[in-house]
Every structure is written in structure tokens, then in C-alpha cells.
Design a protein around this motif. Structure first.
Motif, PDB file in Angstrom:
ATOM      1  N   ASN A   1      46.090 -16.228  45.799  1.00 33.37           N
ATOM      2  CA  ASN A   1      45.965 -16.875  44.338  1.00 33.37           C
ATOM      3  C   ASN A   1      44.887 -15.854  43.466  1.00 33.37           C
TER       4      ASN A   1
ATOM      5  N   PHE B   1      41.648 -15.642  43.885  1.00 31.10           N
ATOM      6  CA  PHE B   1      40.208 -15.990  43.470  1.00 31.10           C
ATOM      7  C   PHE B   1      39.379 -15.676  44.736  1.00 31.10           C
TER       8      PHE B   1
ATOM      9  N   LYS C   1      35.746 -15.348  38.520  1.00 36.00           N
ATOM     10  CA  LYS C   1      37.273 -15.377  38.176  1.00 36.00           C
ATOM     11  C   LYS C   1      37.496 -16.736  38.195  1.00 36.00           C
ATOM     12  N   TYR C   2      36.966 -17.681  39.211  1.00 40.81           N
ATOM     13  CA  TYR C   2      37.538 -18.822  39.352  1.00 40.81           C
ATOM     14  C   TYR C   2      37.050 -19.800  37.840  1.00 40.81           C
ATOM     15  N   SER C   3      35.674 -19.539  37.450  1.00 44.12           N
ATOM     16  CA  SER C   3      35.287 -20.104  36.333  1.00 44.12           C
ATOM     17  C   SER C   3      35.890 -19.870  35.009  1.00 44.12           C
ATOM     18  N   GLN C   4      36.681 -18.616  35.188  1.00 42.76           N
ATOM     19  CA  GLN C   4      37.342 -18.451  33.799  1.00 42.76           C
ATOM     20  C   GLN C   4      38.543 -19.412  33.572  1.00 42.76           C
ATOM     21  N   LYS C   5      38.926 -20.013  34.436  1.00 44.86           N
ATOM     22  CA  LYS C   5      40.208 -20.849  34.602  1.00 44.86           C
ATOM     23  C   LYS C   5      39.503 -22.180  34.825  1.00 44.86           C
ATOM     24  N   TYR C   6      38.704 -22.239  35.597  1.00 45.40           N
ATOM     25  CA  TYR C   6      38.255 -23.782  36.074  1.00 45.40           C
ATOM     26  C   TYR C   6      36.788 -23.987  35.732  1.00 45.40           C
ATOM     27  N   ASN C   7      36.412 -25.119  36.053  1.00 46.97           N
ATOM     28  CA  ASN C   7      35.026 -25.365  35.823  1.00 46.97           C
ATOM     29  C   ASN C   7      34.172 -25.547  36.956  1.00 46.97           C
ATOM     30  N   TYR C   8      33.454 -24.223  37.575  1.00 51.63           N
ATOM     31  CA  TYR C   8      32.788 -24.315  38.449  1.00 51.63           C
ATOM     32  C   TYR C   8      31.176 -24.735  38.075  1.00 51.63           C
TER      33      TYR C   8
ATOM     34  N   ALA D   1      41.234 -23.535  44.076  1.00 52.41           N
ATOM     35  CA  ALA D   1      41.758 -22.129  44.253  1.00 52.41           C
ATOM     36  C   ALA D   1      42.863 -22.082  45.148  1.00 52.41           C
TER      37      ALA D   1
ATOM     38  N   GLY E   1      45.511 -25.590  43.906  1.00 57.31           N
ATOM     39  CA  GLY E   1      45.648 -26.071  42.489  1.00 57.31           C
ATOM     40  C   GLY E   1      45.148 -27.334  42.186  1.00 57.31           C
TER      41      GLY E   1
END
Length: 491
Positions: free
Chosen positions: A144, A146, A160-167, A261, A264
Motif C-alpha cells: 500500500n 506506507f 507518507k501516512y500522515s499525508q492521508k491519515y492522522n498520525y 496502512a 485501510g
RNA sequence: GGUACCAUGGCCGAGUGGUUAGGCAGCGGUCUGCAAAACCGUGUACAGCAGUUCGAAUCUGCUUGGUACCUCCA
């Protein structure tokens, strides 16, 4: 279900009604110990907190699958990437196989939990037994996009993850701050960013615990086991994840990121965190060197302890505070817990001695509901215990003839005490439960005390006092009552 | 420095916009051959300052102090 249960969800920092995903089933996952040393008082807190939850959910009619993991690999010392594996280090120092260390401390952990009357979880999976599942999860995260491979290790790409989700959603952190405040550690050249965490680590030559993988001979990162094993046994989405507050960041935050990640989806619906036990106002912890092991508490052998404290005293001490509050250790507080618990257990025993009257002089009809309400309010055990103490006063009054209970109310009292004190709080009379020959010797003690009664009737105080004093010296506590006697073993 | 949280009578610990938390310890009494236990009575606590309110310990702001996490930790 009795009444709606409300639990404090760390995700949005408020109490929410608990509604399971697939009633009547409930999936519960709790972070268990890393078995490289004896369990200390701090370990007792989550174990008892989630044991209380487990018991209360079952009482409320749910079918609970309770998974508590055993970390036996991947948990590193010092910084997250260059430290030595805790188990491996202990094995090296003791010149034992890592799994010997694991087995030894796991056995001791189980003994301590048994003593505390903590019900074993439904499944107790080991991280080392789920390497395949962890590798599969890493592949998904890589697919995926991440995670990235670097020199045989695989890292989670937090940026990268935090561009799409809220880390950081669980712990209330934001990525910019983390990037600016995370300390630079040695040996992080492999990582693109200091906040990235390891999913798989290539084993260095001296590392003794390692498995084959598509990337290298190595071992999984610490955060991964909980994601992989909770998914395996509880499904992609499950109800409750528990653990100590100190695990909120980074451990639980990383778990959320890994699940999202990979699949989904966020795996956990309710996050619950127990607070710390403090000593002189400071967290009790291994790294601080101020911890007291459970065995030391049970035996009293520790410089800070005035005396030994029984497992039930420890259990009661912990239940007397709400699980989200810090709880401060002191001899004074433990002694108060010891006395209070004795009062409660004595009263429970004495319910059997109550003589029914035509009607009750006090109203205990709402006791059960009051205890339920307290528990439904985010497991407020101290409130429920306070209600039980109110009933204790009434029971004792009835014993001295200053109050009366109907047969119906006596039965209700017995039932409520059995339910809350024994079944839900898990408190029990240790002398009785730990001694198989209890019945035989209790009859012998009864006989001696009958003889003392006889002596008393004859005003033979010498004999009467001799029996009492010698039994006391042997560890019995003798109480005279209105028309007889009571005794119990105090050690 | 950032984030989260806490501050309650001698100790431990709940809770709430106006009514007793509870336990332990202490004090006085009852009971008892003596003792223990038990019972009865007993403490005007909510860090400080300001604000909102008819009313705040409970809400808001500020101040002070403390803890946890940000590196392994239950």
C-alpha cells in the motif's frame, strides 16, 4: 444487558456508551508483559483493571474473547532501533536460551496473576509464534506504499501516512511537532525520517533471535505484534483495546497506523488506558529503579515495605481507585486497604449469621442497582465499594441487634456481596481458599474455643485466657460475640 | 520546548453548580471478666487569585505546584 455501560474512550477523551460491534460478542485486546523480569506492582494495575472489565462484561451478558499477548521478541532496550532485544539481553547475561527466559518469567507471571485472582485471558498469543502473520502484514503495508525497505529492514513511512491519515490522533500529537522534537538517535541513517518506526529489523550477527523473511534474516518490530495478533484473533475491527497510559505513544499510535496502512481500517473502537501507580508521587517503573515486585509485596521483603501484603490486599488497593486515576503507593495506604478488605469480607461471612425478622429496619433494595450504576459509569469500582461498605454497617448493626433484616433481604445481601465482592471484584477469603484441609482444622479450632466457652462459663479465666493467648500466638484472631465466638487465621 | 492530565480533610481516594462519599487513622461513648471485634457519636476538605451565577470546591480565565508521554517502560 442491565443498564447501558459507559466507558471512557481515549480516542475522543470522553465517556461513551459501549455498544459492541457484534452483540453479544465482545473482542478485548490488552497489551501484556514483556517477559524478561518479575512482574511488579505496576503490572498488577492493567491486569486487574482489565480483569475487572472482563468479569463485568461477562456478568453483563456478553460473550467476551479476551486476548492478552506475551511479548517475547522484538522489544528493544534503549532507543527503538539500535537497542538490544530485552529477552536476548537477559538470555546472554544468564547464559540461557531466550525461550528459557521467556518460559521462566512467564511461569512466574502466571503465578502472580493467579495469586491476584486474575482470570486467565481466552488467548495468550506469543509474538514469536506469529512471525508469519507479522510478515504478511508488513507485505500489505509495503504494497500500500506506507513502508519502505532499507538495508534489509522495513520501516513505516510516517510522513507518507500522515499525508492521508492522522498520525497522532490517539495521543494528541501532530506530525510537525514530532518531526521537530524527536531526538536524533545514532544509527538512524537507514530511516528516511526520525519518526519512522521499524516493522522488520535485519538481525546483526550477534543477535540470537531471528527468522527468515523476504527482506532479511531478522525479527519484527515491537509495535507490529499487537496489530497482527489482534487482527488474527479478533478480526479487522474489534471492540476494546486496553493497556497502560504509558503505551499510548508511540505503541498504540503505531498500532493504529499499521492497521490503517495495511487494511485501510481502524481496528479499535474503544481505546482504554489505565493510569500509573506512583511511589512518592513518581511513576513506578523499571527504568526508574523504584519498583517493587509482586513477590516482594507478598513476602514483605523490600526496604520500602513495613510488612507483607497479601495478594487480595493488593487487588483491593487497586480496585479502591478508579482505573484512570494515578494511585499512590504507601504503607499507610496499603494497611488501610488491608483493614478495609477485612471488614468487607468479615461482613460477607457474617451475613450467614443474621437471624431473619419479619421486616427490615433498613432499606437495601437499591444496593444492587447502586453498584451496577457505579460500574456502568466507566467501571467506578471505588463507588461500588463505598456502597458495599454502607451495607456492611447495616449488617454489623443487625449482628448486634440494632437493625433487622427480612429473610428476603438477607438473601439479597448475600447475593449482591457474592456477585460484586467475589464474582466481579474477584476478592476472596485467602485463608479458606488456599488451604485444602481447612475444614478439618477449623473444626479442631472450634472445639478448642468451645472448651474456652466452658471455662468462661465457670469463670475459669486462667484456662480461658490460655486458650485465647496460645491461639493468638499461632496466628488466630479470636473475637467474642454476644452468644459465642468468631475466629480467623490472620497469617 | 511540545502534548496530555492532575491539585480534595492526618493518610488513601470518589463525586457534584445549592443536600453525608467511602475506607484507614484519631477522639468520646456503649458492650465485655479483661481484651479484641462490633455499634453509636465526632472532622464545617476541596492549591491561589479573578470572573460567570441567586449560589462554585464543582463552570471560565489566569497564577502556582506536580505527574506522564515525546527514548524502553503496565
Amino acid at each position: 444487558m442491565v443498564h447501558p455501560l459507559y466507558l471512557y474512550n481515549t480516542l475522543d477523551r470522553k465517556k461513551e456508551q459501549f455498544i459492541p460491534l457484534h452483540e453479544p460478542f465482545v473482542g478485548l485486546y490488552v497489551c501484556g508483559p514483556t517477559v524478561y523480569g518479575d512482574a511488579h506492582l505496576g503490572h498488577a494495575r492493567p491486569a486487574i483493571t482489565f480483569d475487572l472489565l472482563f468479569r463485568y462484561l461477562k456478568y453483563s451478558g456478553y460473550k467476551v474473547r479476551y486476548v492478552r499477548n506475551i511479548t517475547d521478541v522484538g522489544h528493544l532496550e534503549n532507543d527503538a532501533d539500535e537497542g538490544e532485544d530485552k529477552i536476548a539481553k537477559k538470555a546472554r547475561l544468564e547464559q540461557l536460551e531466550p525461550m528459557e527466559i521467556v518460559q521462566y518469567y512467564l511461569n512466574r507471571y502466571h503465578q502472580a496473576m493467579d495469586a491476584l485472582n486474575v482470570i486467565p485471558p481466552s488467548i495468550e498469543p506469543h509474538a514469536s509464534g506469529h512471525i508469519i502473520e507479522q510478515i504478511a502484514m508488513i507485505k500489505e503495508i509495503l504494497d500500500n506504499g506506507f513502508a519502505y525497505e532499507s538495508e534489509g529492514s522495513v520501516y513505516f513511512d510516517v510522513t507518507k501516512y500522515s499525508q492521508k491519515y492522522n498520525y497522532g490522533k490517539l495521543s494528541g500529537r501532530n506530525i510537525e511537532e514530532l518531526l521537530n522534537t524527536t531526538r536524533d538517535l545514532d544509527g538512524q541513517q537507514e530511516k528516511r525520517n526520525s519518526v519512522d518506526f521499524a516493522l522488520w529489523k535485519k538481525a546483526s550477527p550477534e543477535h540470537i533471535m531471528h527468522w527468515p523473511s523476504p527482506w532479511s534474516e531478522g525479527f519484527p518490530g515491537w509495535h507490529l505484534e499487537c496489530s497482527a495478533m489482534s487482527q488474527k484473533y479478533l478480526g479487522e475491527i474489534f471492540d476494546i483495546h486496553g493497556g497502560g497510559m504509558d503505551l499510548m505513544f508511540p505503541h498504540h499510535e503505531c498500532e493504529i497506523a499499521q492497521s490503517v496502512a495495511a487494511g485501510g481500517k481502524e481496528a479499535v473502537r474503544y481505546w482504554m488506558h489505565n493510569n500509573m501507580i506512583t511511589i512518592n508521587g513518581q511513576k513506578m517503573g523499571k527504568s526508574l529503579g523504584n519498583f517493587i515486585t509482586l513477590e516482594e509485596l507478598f513476602s514483605g521483603k523490600h526496604a520500602l515495605l513495613d510488612q507483607a501484603y497479601s495478594p487480595m490486599t493488593i487487588r483491593f488497593f487497586i480496585l479502591q481507585a478508579q482505573y484512570r486515576s494515578t494511585l499512590d503507593f504507601s504503607n499507610e495506604a496499603l494497611q488501610a486497604a488491608e483493614k478495609g478488605l477485612e471488614r468487607l469480607l468479615d461482613a460477607f461471612k457474617n451475613i450467614d449469621k443474621l437471624k431473619p425478622s419479619a421486616q427490615s429496619s433498613v432499606n437495601i433494595k437499591d444496593l444492587r442497582k447502586k453498584c451496577d450504576d457505579a460500574m456502568n459509569d466507566d467501571l467506578n469500582s471505588p463507588i461500588a465499594i463505598a456502597h458495599l461498605f454502607d451495607a456492611v454497617r447495616h449488617i454489623n448493626s443487625a449482628l448486634t441487634g440494632q437493625a433487622t433484616f427480612s429473610q428476603e433481604d438477607i438473601d439479597e445481601l448475600r447475593s449482591v456481596f457474592q456477585l460484586f465482592l467475589v464474582d466481579i471484584f474477584g476478592l476472596k477469603d485467602e485463608a479458606k481458599d488456599n488451604n485444602a484441609s481447612y475444614e478439618s482444622f477449623s473444626k479442631a479450632v472450634d472445639m478448642l474455643l468451645e472448651m474456652r466457652m466452658q471455662a468462661k462459663a465457670n469463670k475459669d479465666w486462667t484456662t480461658s485466657d490460655k486458650i485465647r493467648n496460645e491461639l493468638t500466638a499461632l496466628g488466630f484472631e479470636i473475637k467474642d460475640t454476644k452468644d459465642g465466638f468468631e475466629w480467623k487465621l490472620t497469617k
